[in-house]
Motif scaffolding. Structure first.
Motif, PDB file in Angstrom:
ATOM      1  N   LYS A   1      19.263  10.892  26.393  1.00  0.00           N
ATOM      2  CA  LYS A   1      19.163  12.000  25.438  1.00  0.00           C
ATOM      3  C   LYS A   1      18.566  13.238  26.102  1.00  0.00           C
ATOM      4  O   LYS A   1      18.947  14.361  25.792  1.00  0.00           O
ATOM      5  CB  LYS A   1      18.362  11.590  24.214  1.00  0.00           C
ATOM      6  CG  LYS A   1      19.123  10.648  23.313  1.00  0.00           C
ATOM      7  CD  LYS A   1      18.394  10.378  22.027  1.00  0.00           C
ATOM      8  CE  LYS A   1      19.257   9.425  21.196  1.00  0.00           C
ATOM      9  NZ  LYS A   1      18.761   9.278  19.845  1.00  0.00           N
TER      10      LYS A   1
ATOM     11  N   ASP B   1       9.722  14.802  32.484  1.00  0.00           N
ATOM     12  CA  ASP B   1       9.811  13.486  31.844  1.00  0.00           C
ATOM     13  C   ASP B   1      10.869  12.605  32.523  1.00  0.00           C
ATOM     14  O   ASP B   1      10.657  11.404  32.716  1.00  0.00           O
ATOM     15  CB  ASP B   1      10.130  13.628  30.352  1.00  0.00           C
ATOM     16  CG  ASP B   1       8.975  14.229  29.556  1.00  0.00           C
ATOM     17  OD1 ASP B   1       7.834  14.277  30.069  1.00  0.00           O
ATOM     18  OD2 ASP B   1       9.219  14.664  28.412  1.00  0.00           O
TER      19      ASP B   1
ATOM     20  N   MET C   1       4.829   9.840  17.810  1.00  0.00           N
ATOM     21  CA  MET C   1       5.475  10.247  19.045  1.00  0.00           C
ATOM     22  C   MET C   1       6.676   9.324  19.302  1.00  0.00           C
ATOM     23  O   MET C   1       6.546   8.110  19.310  1.00  0.00           O
ATOM     24  CB  MET C   1       4.469  10.160  20.192  1.00  0.00           C
ATOM     25  CG  MET C   1       4.987  10.617  21.502  1.00  0.00           C
ATOM     26  SD  MET C   1       3.613  10.534  22.689  1.00  0.00           S
ATOM     27  CE  MET C   1       4.406  11.181  24.098  1.00  0.00           C
ATOM     28  N   SER C   2       7.823   9.889  19.516  1.00  0.00           N
ATOM     29  CA  SER C   2       9.016   9.082  19.738  1.00  0.00           C
ATOM     30  C   SER C   2       9.099   8.638  21.196  1.00  0.00           C
ATOM     31  O   SER C   2       8.581   9.291  22.096  1.00  0.00           O
ATOM     32  CB  SER C   2      10.264   9.856  19.343  1.00  0.00           C
ATOM     33  OG  SER C   2      10.415  10.982  20.175  1.00  0.00           O
ATOM     34  N   LYS C   3       9.775   7.521  21.386  1.00  0.00           N
ATOM     35  CA  LYS C   3       9.934   6.974  22.729  1.00  0.00           C
ATOM     36  C   LYS C   3      10.915   7.837  23.528  1.00  0.00           C
ATOM     37  O   LYS C   3      11.948   8.255  23.015  1.00  0.00           O
ATOM     38  CB  LYS C   3      10.435   5.536  22.623  1.00  0.00           C
ATOM     39  CG  LYS C   3      10.554   4.846  23.940  1.00  0.00           C
ATOM     40  CD  LYS C   3      10.917   3.401  23.768  1.00  0.00           C
ATOM     41  CE  LYS C   3      11.384   2.902  25.090  1.00  0.00           C
ATOM     42  NZ  LYS C   3      10.857   1.741  25.601  1.00  0.00           N
ATOM     43  N   PHE C   4      10.590   8.078  24.787  1.00  0.00           N
ATOM     44  CA  PHE C   4      11.433   8.898  25.648  1.00  0.00           C
ATOM     45  C   PHE C   4      12.766   8.188  25.901  1.00  0.00           C
ATOM     46  O   PHE C   4      12.800   6.995  26.153  1.00  0.00           O
ATOM     47  CB  PHE C   4      10.727   9.159  26.981  1.00  0.00           C
ATOM     48  CG  PHE C   4      11.570   9.894  27.977  1.00  0.00           C
ATOM     49  CD1 PHE C   4      11.777  11.255  27.851  1.00  0.00           C
ATOM     50  CD2 PHE C   4      12.167   9.229  29.029  1.00  0.00           C
ATOM     51  CE1 PHE C   4      12.566  11.937  28.763  1.00  0.00           C
ATOM     52  CE2 PHE C   4      12.956   9.902  29.944  1.00  0.00           C
ATOM     53  CZ  PHE C   4      13.150  11.254  29.806  1.00  0.00           C
ATOM     54  N   ASN C   5      13.844   8.948  25.828  1.00  0.00           N
ATOM     55  CA  ASN C   5      15.178   8.424  26.099  1.00  0.00           C
ATOM     56  C   ASN C   5      15.803   9.289  27.192  1.00  0.00           C
ATOM     57  O   ASN C   5      16.090  10.475  26.971  1.00  0.00           O
ATOM     58  CB  ASN C   5      16.015   8.443  24.826  1.00  0.00           C
ATOM     59  CG  ASN C   5      17.379   7.843  25.028  1.00  0.00           C
ATOM     60  OD1 ASN C   5      18.171   8.308  25.847  1.00  0.00           O
ATOM     61  ND2 ASN C   5      17.681   6.813  24.260  1.00  0.00           N
TER      62      ASN C   5
END
Length: 67
Positions: free
Chosen positions: A8, A43, A1-5
């Motif tokens: 982006k 998010d 799971m990628s970190k929320f940005n």
């Protein structure tokens, strides 16, 4: 799971708006974009709330008398 940005996510939301404003989407694509944008908005809201809480904690700590 990628970190929320956050940045982006905002960039993707702008892309989604542009796609939807084009008027060239079928109903399935519109549905998918609405779902994606809903998740992105949720998010972003969570990130903003978390950041606000962190800032308030720092301010509270700064306002406490030092011993």
């Amino acid at each position: 799971m990628s970190k929320f940005n956050y940045n982006k996510a905002l960039e993707r939301l702008n892309e989604i708006v542009a796609e939807m404003e084009s008027g060239e989407l079928d109903i399935d694509k519109i549905s998918a974009l609405v779902k994606e944008s809903g998740k992105l908005l949720n998010d972003c809201k969570k990130a903003l709330t978390s950041t606000e809480e962190e800032i308030n904690q720092v301010i509270d700590q700064m306002n406490q008398p030092s011993e």
